[in-house]
Design a protein around this motif. Structure first.
Motif, PDB file in Angstrom:
ATOM      1  N   GLN A  11      21.644  30.898   4.673  1.00  0.00           N
ATOM      2  CA  GLN A  11      21.484  30.698   5.620  1.00  0.00           C
ATOM      3  C   GLN A  11      20.532  29.668   7.376  1.00  0.00           C
ATOM      4  OE1 GLN A  11      20.691  34.362   6.549  1.00  0.00           O
ATOM      5  NE2 GLN A  11      22.821  34.491   5.519  1.00  0.00           N
ATOM      6  N   LEU A  12      20.741  29.867   8.178  1.00  0.00           N
ATOM      7  CA  LEU A  12      20.345  28.874   9.122  1.00  0.00           C
ATOM      8  C   LEU A  12      19.147  29.570   9.203  1.00  0.00           C
ATOM      9  CD1 LEU A  12      20.417  26.549  11.604  1.00  0.00           C
ATOM     10  CD2 LEU A  12      21.538  28.361  12.807  1.00  0.00           C
ATOM     11  N   SER A  13      18.409  30.046   9.166  1.00  0.00           N
ATOM     12  CA  SER A  13      17.327  30.456   9.590  1.00  0.00           C
ATOM     13  C   SER A  13      15.795  30.466   8.625  1.00  0.00           C
ATOM     14  CB  SER A  13      16.989  32.107   9.295  1.00  0.00           C
ATOM     15  OG  SER A  13      17.107  33.294   8.945  1.00  0.00           O
ATOM     16  N   THR A  14      16.248  30.483   7.707  1.00  0.00           N
ATOM     17  CA  THR A  14      15.780  29.654   6.028  1.00  0.00           C
ATOM     18  C   THR A  14      15.790  27.798   6.627  1.00  0.00           C
ATOM     19  OG1 THR A  14      16.923  31.164   4.438  1.00  0.00           O
ATOM     20  CG2 THR A  14      16.182  29.162   4.056  1.00  0.00           C
ATOM     21  N   TRP A  15      16.349  27.735   7.024  1.00  0.00           N
ATOM     22  CA  TRP A  15      16.384  26.114   7.180  1.00  0.00           C
ATOM     23  C   TRP A  15      15.263  25.791   8.191  1.00  0.00           C
ATOM     24  CZ3 TRP A  15      17.262  23.177   2.984  1.00  0.00           C
ATOM     25  CH2 TRP A  15      18.246  23.543   2.099  1.00  0.00           C
ATOM     26  N   LYS A  16      15.602  26.961   9.375  1.00  0.00           N
ATOM     27  CA  LYS A  16      15.224  26.801  10.261  1.00  0.00           C
ATOM     28  C   LYS A  16      12.885  26.546  10.445  1.00  0.00           C
ATOM     29  CE  LYS A  16      15.807  29.116  14.167  1.00  0.00           C
ATOM     30  NZ  LYS A  16      16.292  29.335  15.176  1.00  0.00           N
ATOM     31  N   ARG A  17      13.390  27.203   9.112  1.00  0.00           N
ATOM     32  CA  ARG A  17      11.954  27.455   8.675  1.00  0.00           C
ATOM     33  C   ARG A  17      10.643  27.003   7.745  1.00  0.00           C
ATOM     34  NH1 ARG A  17       8.389  31.730   8.147  1.00  0.00           N
ATOM     35  NH2 ARG A  17       6.008  32.066   6.892  1.00  0.00           N
ATOM     36  N   ILE A  18      11.656  26.232   6.929  1.00  0.00           N
ATOM     37  CA  ILE A  18      12.093  24.709   6.265  1.00  0.00           C
ATOM     38  C   ILE A  18      11.521  23.867   7.487  1.00  0.00           C
ATOM     39  CG2 ILE A  18      12.383  23.251   4.521  1.00  0.00           C
ATOM     40  CD1 ILE A  18      13.851  25.438   3.496  1.00  0.00           C
ATOM     41  N   PHE A  19      11.610  23.569   7.879  1.00  0.00           N
ATOM     42  CA  PHE A  19      11.558  22.384   8.841  1.00  0.00           C
ATOM     43  C   PHE A  19      10.738  22.283  10.141  1.00  0.00           C
ATOM     44  CE2 PHE A  19      12.955  21.156  13.552  1.00  0.00           C
ATOM     45  CZ  PHE A  19      12.582  19.810  13.452  1.00  0.00           C
ATOM     46  N   PHE A  20      10.021  24.232   9.781  1.00  0.00           N
ATOM     47  CA  PHE A  20       9.128  23.967  11.056  1.00  0.00           C
ATOM     48  C   PHE A  20       7.243  24.080  10.239  1.00  0.00           C
ATOM     49  CE2 PHE A  20      11.688  26.027  14.778  1.00  0.00           C
ATOM     50  CZ  PHE A  20      11.019  25.150  15.326  1.00  0.00           C
TER      51      PHE A  20
END
Length: 104
Positions: A11-20
């Motif tokens: 899930q790209l959204s999960t990795w984006k959240r982790i990045f933020f």
């Protein structure tokens, strides 16, 4: 079970959240150091003048609210990204989810 884990990892959204989350964890550390400077300035102001400095008081409140917003995001209590991706002190707009009781 393995399929669900693989799906979650993709899930790209999960990795984006982790990045933020990593970015805001670092920002949170800087803000905490700044809060200590505010605390020291306020103590010095109180010792020298006998009362709290209103400007420092307002700035400290603003930083405290910002720290609260960062912590809400880091603990998954909100999906709203903190400043600079949202308004500076947006306490009225923060929608907190109901606490979920997982012990059933």
């Amino acid at each position: 079970m393995d399929e669900q884990i693989n799906y979650n990892l993709k899930q790209l959204s999960t990795w984006k959240r982790i990045f933020f989350m990593l970015i805001f964890a670092a920002i949170g550390g800087l803000v905490r150091m700044l809060l200590w400077a505010v605390i020291i300035l306020q103590v010095a102001s109180t010792l020298l003048t006998g009362k709290a400095n209103v400007n420092i008081l307002n700035f400290g409140r603003s930083l405290s609210i910002y720290t609260y917003h960062i912590l809400l995001f880091l603990t998954f209590n909100t999906e709203t990204l903190p400043f600079p991706f949202s308004d500076w002190n947006m306490t009225a707009e923060l929608q907190l989810p109901e606490a979920k009781n997982s012990a059933k």
